[in-house]
Write a protein that holds these residues in place. Structure first.
Motif, PDB file in Angstrom:
ATOM      1  N   ILE A 174     -25.351   0.345 -28.387  1.00 10.73           N
ATOM      2  CA  ILE A 174     -25.350   1.793 -28.603  1.00 10.73           C
ATOM      3  C   ILE A 174     -25.696   2.525 -27.309  1.00 10.73           C
ATOM      4  O   ILE A 174     -25.031   3.490 -26.920  1.00 10.73           O
ATOM      5  CB  ILE A 174     -26.336   2.176 -29.727  1.00 10.73           C
ATOM      6  N   LEU A 175     -26.753   2.068 -26.624  1.00 12.65           N
ATOM      7  CA  LEU A 175     -27.187   2.724 -25.392  1.00 12.65           C
ATOM      8  C   LEU A 175     -26.138   2.596 -24.290  1.00 12.65           C
ATOM      9  O   LEU A 175     -25.937   3.521 -23.495  1.00 12.65           O
ATOM     10  CB  LEU A 175     -28.520   2.146 -24.932  1.00 12.65           C
ATOM     11  N   GLU A 176     -25.454   1.449 -24.257  1.00  7.37           N
ATOM     12  CA  GLU A 176     -24.404   1.233 -23.262  1.00  7.37           C
ATOM     13  C   GLU A 176     -23.252   2.221 -23.479  1.00  7.37           C
ATOM     14  O   GLU A 176     -22.766   2.837 -22.541  1.00  7.37           O
ATOM     15  CB  GLU A 176     -23.899  -0.212 -23.391  1.00  7.37           C
ATOM     16  N   HIS A 177     -22.836   2.383 -24.746  1.00  8.65           N
ATOM     17  CA  HIS A 177     -21.735   3.305 -25.055  1.00  8.65           C
ATOM     18  C   HIS A 177     -22.144   4.764 -24.858  1.00  8.65           C
ATOM     19  O   HIS A 177     -21.306   5.586 -24.495  1.00  8.65           O
ATOM     20  CB  HIS A 177     -21.250   3.099 -26.494  1.00  8.65           C
ATOM     21  N   ALA A 178     -23.414   5.064 -25.094  1.00  2.00           N
ATOM     22  CA  ALA A 178     -23.884   6.445 -24.938  1.00  2.00           C
ATOM     23  C   ALA A 178     -24.158   6.796 -23.478  1.00  2.00           C
ATOM     24  O   ALA A 178     -24.293   7.969 -23.133  1.00  2.00           O
ATOM     25  CB  ALA A 178     -25.155   6.664 -25.758  1.00  2.00           C
ATOM     26  N   GLY A 179     -24.261   5.778 -22.636  1.00  2.00           N
ATOM     27  CA  GLY A 179     -24.537   6.024 -21.224  1.00  2.00           C
ATOM     28  C   GLY A 179     -25.979   6.413 -20.965  1.00  2.00           C
ATOM     29  O   GLY A 179     -26.272   7.176 -20.044  1.00  2.00           O
ATOM     30  N   VAL A 180     -26.894   5.875 -21.797  1.00  4.03           N
ATOM     31  CA  VAL A 180     -28.315   6.175 -21.656  1.00  4.03           C
ATOM     32  C   VAL A 180     -29.009   4.943 -21.082  1.00  4.03           C
ATOM     33  O   VAL A 180     -28.722   3.815 -21.491  1.00  4.03           O
ATOM     34  CB  VAL A 180     -28.938   6.545 -23.027  1.00  4.03           C
ATOM     35  N   ASP A 181     -29.911   5.159 -20.124  1.00  7.16           N
ATOM     36  CA  ASP A 181     -30.665   4.063 -19.513  1.00  7.16           C
ATOM     37  C   ASP A 181     -31.591   3.445 -20.551  1.00  7.16           C
ATOM     38  O   ASP A 181     -32.342   4.152 -21.234  1.00  7.16           O
ATOM     39  CB  ASP A 181     -31.475   4.590 -18.327  1.00  7.16           C
ATOM     40  N   LYS A 198     -26.087  12.255 -28.165  1.00  7.71           N
ATOM     41  CA  LYS A 198     -25.119  11.227 -27.747  1.00  7.71           C
ATOM     42  C   LYS A 198     -25.338   9.931 -28.519  1.00  7.71           C
ATOM     43  O   LYS A 198     -24.393   9.313 -28.989  1.00  7.71           O
ATOM     44  CB  LYS A 198     -25.250  10.949 -26.244  1.00  7.71           C
ATOM     45  N   ILE A 199     -26.600   9.518 -28.635  1.00 10.15           N
ATOM     46  CA  ILE A 199     -26.929   8.282 -29.358  1.00 10.15           C
ATOM     47  C   ILE A 199     -26.502   8.402 -30.820  1.00 10.15           C
ATOM     48  O   ILE A 199     -25.901   7.483 -31.383  1.00 10.15           O
ATOM     49  CB  ILE A 199     -28.436   7.970 -29.228  1.00 10.15           C
ATOM     50  N   ALA A 200     -26.775   9.553 -31.431  1.00 11.73           N
ATOM     51  CA  ALA A 200     -26.403   9.765 -32.832  1.00 11.73           C
ATOM     52  C   ALA A 200     -24.892   9.735 -33.013  1.00 11.73           C
ATOM     53  O   ALA A 200     -24.386   9.152 -33.990  1.00 11.73           O
ATOM     54  CB  ALA A 200     -26.975  11.085 -33.328  1.00 11.73           C
ATOM     55  N   THR A 201     -24.144  10.332 -32.090  1.00 10.90           N
ATOM     56  CA  THR A 201     -22.685  10.336 -32.215  1.00 10.90           C
ATOM     57  C   THR A 201     -22.103   8.940 -32.034  1.00 10.90           C
ATOM     58  O   THR A 201     -21.125   8.589 -32.697  1.00 10.90           O
ATOM     59  CB  THR A 201     -22.028  11.302 -31.207  1.00 10.90           C
ATOM     60  N   VAL A 202     -22.704   8.138 -31.147  1.00  6.79           N
ATOM     61  CA  VAL A 202     -22.235   6.761 -30.957  1.00  6.79           C
ATOM     62  C   VAL A 202     -22.458   5.954 -32.241  1.00  6.79           C
ATOM     63  O   VAL A 202     -21.582   5.194 -32.661  1.00  6.79           O
ATOM     64  CB  VAL A 202     -22.939   6.092 -29.748  1.00  6.79           C
ATOM     65  N   ILE A 203     -23.606   6.150 -32.872  1.00  4.32           N
ATOM     66  CA  ILE A 203     -23.898   5.419 -34.116  1.00  4.32           C
ATOM     67  C   ILE A 203     -22.864   5.760 -35.189  1.00  4.32           C
ATOM     68  O   ILE A 203     -22.348   4.875 -35.872  1.00  4.32           O
ATOM     69  CB  ILE A 203     -25.329   5.713 -34.598  1.00  4.32           C
ATOM     70  N   THR A 204     -22.526   7.036 -35.319  1.00  3.66           N
ATOM     71  CA  THR A 204     -21.541   7.425 -36.338  1.00  3.66           C
ATOM     72  C   THR A 204     -20.129   6.988 -35.956  1.00  3.66           C
ATOM     73  O   THR A 204     -19.380   6.521 -36.808  1.00  3.66           O
ATOM     74  CB  THR A 204     -21.558   8.944 -36.572  1.00  3.66           C
ATOM     75  N   SER A 205     -19.762   7.116 -34.677  1.00  2.47           N
ATOM     76  CA  SER A 205     -18.398   6.762 -34.258  1.00  2.47           C
ATOM     77  C   SER A 205     -18.153   5.253 -34.311  1.00  2.47           C
ATOM     78  O   SER A 205     -17.031   4.823 -34.567  1.00  2.47           O
ATOM     79  CB  SER A 205     -18.109   7.296 -32.860  1.00  2.47           C
ATOM     80  N   GLU A 206     -19.185   4.454 -34.070  1.00  3.47           N
ATOM     81  CA  GLU A 206     -19.039   2.992 -34.129  1.00  3.47           C
ATOM     82  C   GLU A 206     -18.984   2.493 -35.564  1.00  3.47           C
ATOM     83  O   GLU A 206     -18.684   1.328 -35.805  1.00  3.47           O
ATOM     84  CB  GLU A 206     -20.215   2.310 -33.413  1.00  3.47           C
ATOM     85  N   GLY A 207     -19.322   3.361 -36.507  1.00  2.00           N
ATOM     86  CA  GLY A 207     -19.283   2.961 -37.919  1.00  2.00           C
ATOM     87  C   GLY A 207     -20.449   2.083 -38.312  1.00  2.00           C
ATOM     88  O   GLY A 207     -20.335   1.260 -39.229  1.00  2.00           O
ATOM     89  N   ILE A 208     -21.572   2.232 -37.638  1.00  4.27           N
ATOM     90  CA  ILE A 208     -22.764   1.442 -37.958  1.00  4.27           C
ATOM     91  C   ILE A 208     -23.416   2.040 -39.192  1.00  4.27           C
ATOM     92  O   ILE A 208     -23.760   3.221 -39.211  1.00  4.27           O
ATOM     93  CB  ILE A 208     -23.744   1.427 -36.761  1.00  4.27           C
ATOM     94  N   ILE A 209     -23.563   1.229 -40.227  1.00  5.60           N
ATOM     95  CA  ILE A 209     -24.171   1.699 -41.471  1.00  5.60           C
ATOM     96  C   ILE A 209     -25.678   1.530 -41.341  1.00  5.60           C
ATOM     97  O   ILE A 209     -26.164   0.440 -41.026  1.00  5.60           O
ATOM     98  CB  ILE A 209     -23.645   0.900 -42.674  1.00  5.60           C
ATOM     99  N   ILE A 210     -26.429   2.619 -41.571  1.00  5.56           N
ATOM    100  CA  ILE A 210     -27.880   2.564 -41.401  1.00  5.56           C
ATOM    101  C   ILE A 210     -28.596   3.152 -42.602  1.00  5.56           C
ATOM    102  O   ILE A 210     -28.000   3.850 -43.424  1.00  5.56           O
ATOM    103  CB  ILE A 210     -28.325   3.315 -40.119  1.00  5.56           C
TER     104      ILE A 210
END
Length: 124
Positions: free
Chosen positions: A33-40, A55-67
């Motif tokens: 998630i952090l790699e795709h969001a570009g966060v250190d 950014k982190i929240a959008t990556v979680i939703t776009s990757e389709g990760i169920i939480i």
């Protein structure tokens, strides 16, 4: 504390270690998630900007990760299905016994609970 999807994650830890506080995200998924969001990954959660959290929240939703709630509901529905069709795994879940072929003569105390000794009543 920072909030992502309504879940509070600790501020004093690295973001890589804080993300697994969300049910359904483990260490490997957090790294991805952090790699795709570009966060250190080494930055502390408290130092994240609002933009980075979004950014982190959008990556979680776009990757389709169920939480969280969705994942809990999905797992509960799977167990309910197994018990309703009366398959072997469903029967084991229903009786509170180990499901994946472990031995039960000894051990299995996590699933079976505290040992209850059945004694023989002597003659009076």
């Amino acid at each position: 504390m920072a909030r992502i999807f309504g879940i509070e994650i600790p501020n004093e830890k690295r973001i890589e270690a804080s993300l697994p506080y969300i049910y359904g995200i483990g260490p490997t998924t957090a790294k991805r998630i952090l790699e795709h969001a570009g966060v250190d990954a080494d930055i502390r959660t408290g130092q994240l900007t609002e933009e980075q959290l979004v950014k982190i929240a959008t990556v979680i939703t776009s990757e389709g990760i169920i939480i969280e709630g969705d994942l809990r509901r999905e797992r509960q529905a799977a167990l309910k299905r197994l018990t309703s069709i009366n398959c072997h795994r469903g029967q084991r879940h229903k009786r509170g016994l180990p499901v994946r072929g472990q031995r039960t003569k000894t051990n299995a105390r996590t699933r079976k609970g505290k040992k209850r000794t059945v004694g023989v009543v002597g003659k009076k």
